[in-house]
Design a protein around this motif. Sequence first.
Motif, short mmCIF file in Angstrom:
data_model
loop_
_atom_site.label_atom_id
_atom_site.label_comp_id
_atom_site.label_asym_id
_atom_site.label_seq_id
_atom_site.Cartn_x
_atom_site.Cartn_y
_atom_site.Cartn_z
N LYS A 55 31.52 76.87 -71.10
CA LYS A 55 31.94 77.74 -71.90
C LYS A 55 33.28 77.22 -72.47
O LYS A 55 33.82 76.41 -71.94
CB LYS A 55 32.26 79.06 -70.80
N PRO A 56 33.64 77.99 -73.34
CA PRO A 56 35.02 77.52 -73.99
C PRO A 56 36.30 77.59 -72.98
O PRO A 56 37.43 76.64 -72.86
CB PRO A 56 35.34 78.47 -75.00
N GLU A 57 36.19 78.43 -71.93
CA GLU A 57 37.20 78.42 -70.87
C GLU A 57 37.11 77.30 -70.13
O GLU A 57 37.97 77.13 -69.20
CB GLU A 57 37.12 79.83 -70.13
N ASP A 58 36.09 76.46 -69.97
CA ASP A 58 35.96 75.24 -69.41
C ASP A 58 36.66 74.19 -69.83
O ASP A 58 37.01 73.09 -69.41
CB ASP A 58 34.61 74.86 -69.11
N THR A 59 37.47 74.24 -71.18
CA THR A 59 38.04 73.30 -71.58
C THR A 59 39.70 73.04 -70.89
O THR A 59 40.13 73.84 -70.48
CB THR A 59 38.58 73.89 -73.03
N ALA A 60 39.56 71.72 -70.51
CA ALA A 60 40.54 71.27 -69.85
C ALA A 60 40.66 69.78 -69.48
O ALA A 60 39.62 69.03 -69.87
CB ALA A 60 40.43 71.88 -68.22
N VAL A 61 41.57 69.07 -68.99
CA VAL A 61 41.26 67.67 -68.27
C VAL A 61 40.89 67.70 -67.08
O VAL A 61 41.47 68.31 -66.20
CB VAL A 61 42.87 67.26 -68.48
N TYR A 62 39.95 67.15 -66.78
CA TYR A 62 39.23 66.93 -65.62
C TYR A 62 39.90 65.60 -64.68
O TYR A 62 39.57 64.70 -65.30
CB TYR A 62 37.86 67.01 -65.74
N PRO B 271 45.40 73.93 -70.87
CA PRO B 271 46.95 73.95 -71.30
C PRO B 271 47.61 74.95 -70.76
O PRO B 271 47.09 76.02 -70.91
CB PRO B 271 46.57 73.99 -72.85
N GLY B 272 48.44 74.88 -70.42
CA GLY B 272 49.54 76.06 -69.84
C GLY B 272 49.30 76.51 -68.58
O GLY B 272 49.79 77.74 -68.24
N LYS B 273 48.23 75.99 -67.89
CA LYS B 273 47.84 76.27 -66.50
C LYS B 273 48.03 75.65 -65.67
O LYS B 273 47.90 74.37 -65.70
CB LYS B 273 46.43 76.89 -66.61
N GLU B 274 47.89 75.79 -64.29
CA GLU B 274 48.25 74.83 -63.29
C GLU B 274 47.00 74.17 -62.88
O GLU B 274 45.69 74.81 -63.29
CB GLU B 274 48.44 75.68 -61.73
#
Length: 126
Positions: A87-94, A41-44
């Motif tokens: 890790k929590p920072e791996d949260t994303a749409v893949y 979210p909010g990232k490229e």
Amino acid sequence: QVQLVESGGGLVLTGGSLRLSCAASGVTFSNYAAGWFRQAPGKEREFVAAISPSAGYTAYADSLKGRLTISRDNTKDTLYLQMNSLKPEDTAVYYCAARPARYRTYYADATAYNVWGQGTQVTVSS
């Protein structure tokens, strides 16, 4: 019609593992290079991993090396991404992506791909 469908996403605790799958249809998948990308979210959208049509050549984002493994089974027209020590920072749409290529070629640039899946959500909770 070329289609990619991801699956395997979900909610996992920090340190857990997931295996994403991407099923291809409408193509001779063994003639396609493939890759995984992700967008938080909010990232490229960012590169995760890529693999050549023959599966003999792979590439990974430097920050993710050692925790991920990209693979493919051309007999099943399926691409995989094994993710460990999440890790929590791996949260994303893949997202998975594919494009026709010679058997040793892979691509880390998202603009190189002309077929994309719809994405699968991965959420890592602390």
